[in-house]
Design a protein around this motif. Structure first.
Motif, short mmCIF file in Angstrom:
data_model
loop_
_atom_site.label_atom_id
_atom_site.label_comp_id
_atom_site.label_asym_id
_atom_site.label_seq_id
_atom_site.Cartn_x
_atom_site.Cartn_y
_atom_site.Cartn_z
N ARG A 163 5.91 -24.52 -57.27
CA ARG A 163 4.54 -23.92 -57.11
C ARG A 163 3.91 -24.93 -56.57
O ARG A 163 2.64 -25.37 -55.87
CB ARG A 163 3.78 -23.86 -58.69
N ALA A 164 4.09 -26.81 -56.48
CA ALA A 164 3.35 -27.76 -55.28
C ALA A 164 4.10 -27.32 -54.90
O ALA A 164 2.41 -26.91 -52.78
CB ALA A 164 4.41 -28.92 -55.88
N PHE A 165 4.82 -26.93 -53.21
CA PHE A 165 5.13 -26.59 -52.41
C PHE A 165 4.17 -24.84 -52.29
O PHE A 165 3.42 -25.08 -50.83
CB PHE A 165 6.41 -25.59 -52.40
N GLY A 166 3.79 -24.21 -53.13
CA GLY A 166 3.37 -23.14 -53.06
C GLY A 166 1.86 -23.99 -52.53
O GLY A 166 0.79 -22.76 -51.97
N LYS A 167 1.28 -24.70 -53.37
CA LYS A 167 -0.37 -24.99 -53.14
C LYS A 167 -0.62 -25.79 -51.63
O LYS A 167 -1.96 -25.99 -51.29
CB LYS A 167 -0.55 -26.27 -54.17
N LYS A 168 0.98 -26.61 -51.24
CA LYS A 168 1.11 -27.29 -49.98
C LYS A 168 0.93 -26.54 -48.91
O LYS A 168 -0.12 -26.05 -47.68
CB LYS A 168 1.95 -27.82 -49.64
N ALA A 169 1.29 -25.31 -49.13
CA ALA A 169 1.60 -24.04 -47.70
C ALA A 169 -0.50 -23.36 -48.29
O ALA A 169 -0.29 -23.00 -46.88
CB ALA A 169 2.57 -22.58 -48.64
#
Length: 301
Positions: A249-255
């Motif tokens: 989820r954190a990598f999704g927010k970053k993207a």
């Protein structure tokens, strides 16, 4: 907490738990190798299909953990597809330790009976030709446990060699049954004094207690070790799944933030370009007006 700091913390946690998971999994695989191939282990010679199945299962789990651990290290780099793959493998791999643990718990009494039969068979054939490995294994059990026979010294009356002596009492026993055996290394047998010269060399103070309790304690200790490692693997896998989901989820927010900034930057660039075009047009219009004024002035002159 800033997103980048959160990402670094989650990646560190995933790397740490994945390392522990890898070490514990390799330990489980080592137990499988020990059960299947260690010639000095009593479990290796047990004629039990359940033990072989359990050993093969532990070995398979160790290999699977190695593969999943490598995927976990690669996924920690930020590849969201690998993170999903990693979670899927962890969920599937949970079934392995649970299967082996349940198999061991359910068949524990059966394994105990097989262990008893195996020890009784070793006692009957002890001292025969071509069986030095089994003889040494029984000697180690009796020396380390300070015991004799499975239930007691009288078990050795079933031995083929002792039966050939026509003894009614267990006066002849393996030297490992004595606290101070004979120094004569040419025979594995010793006898209680007095010795009339027809029996093997004398020993000193034979053990009266059988090895049954020591064997039970040994089996229980190894069972608890395997069960503990199995539940430890399951617990770590649950933690890893949770960490991986948060990391995904954190990598999704970053993207998403990156895409938003990219779109915002494109809009600003478009606006700047439009503003520059408008300014250019104003300058051109101003220059045209100035030119016309000069032309009119020349005409009047």
């Amino acid at each position: 907490m800033k997103l980048e700091v959160k990402l670094q913390l989650l990646r560190f946690c995933l790397f740490t738990f994945n390392s522990v998971f890898l070490v514990l999994g390799l330990s489980v695989g080592g137990c499988g190798v020990w059960i299947l191939f260690d010639g000095r282990s009593l479990l290796t010679i047990l004629q039990s299909e359940d033990m072989r199945t359990m050993g093969a299962g532990l070995l398979f789990i160790g290999g699977a953990v190695l593969l999943v651990g490598v995927v976990g290290f690669l996924a920690a780099g930020g590849n969201r597809f690998l993170l999903l793959t990693y979670v899927g493998l962890l969920v599937v791999l949970v079934l392995g330790p649970l299967f082996v643990t349940l198999l061991l718990i359910i068949n524990r009494e059966k394994v105990e009976r097989t262990l008893d039969r195996t020890v009784d068979d070793i006692i009957v054939r002890y001292g025969g030709r071509g069986l030095p490995r089994l003889d040494g294994l029984m000697d180690n059990i009796q020396k380390q446990g300070r015991c004799c026979g499975r239930m007691g010294p009288s078990d050795w009356l079933k031995n083929s060699y002792i039966q050939s002596l026509n003894l009614t009492n267990p006066r002849v026993l393996p030297c490992s049954c004595f606290s101070s055996p004979s120094l004569d290394s040419s025979s594995v047998w010793c006898s209680d004094p007095p010795n009339n010269g027809t029996l093997p060399g004398p020993g000193n103070v034979s053990h009266d207690q059988g090895c049954n309790q020591q064997l039970r304690d040994w089996l229980e200790e190894n069972t608890l070790t395997i069960v503990g490692m199995g539940f430890g693997l399951v617990l770590i896998q649950v933690v890893q799944v949770i960490i991986t989901i948060y990391l995904y989820r954190a990598f999704g927010k970053k993207a998403a933030l990156k895409r938003t900034r990219s779109l915002t930057g494109s809009d600003h660039a478009h606006q700047d370009h439009a503003h520059q075009d408008h300014t250019h047009q104003d300058h051109a219009l101003e220059n045209d007006l100035t030119g016309h004024v000069f032309d009119d002035a020349r005409t009047l002159a």
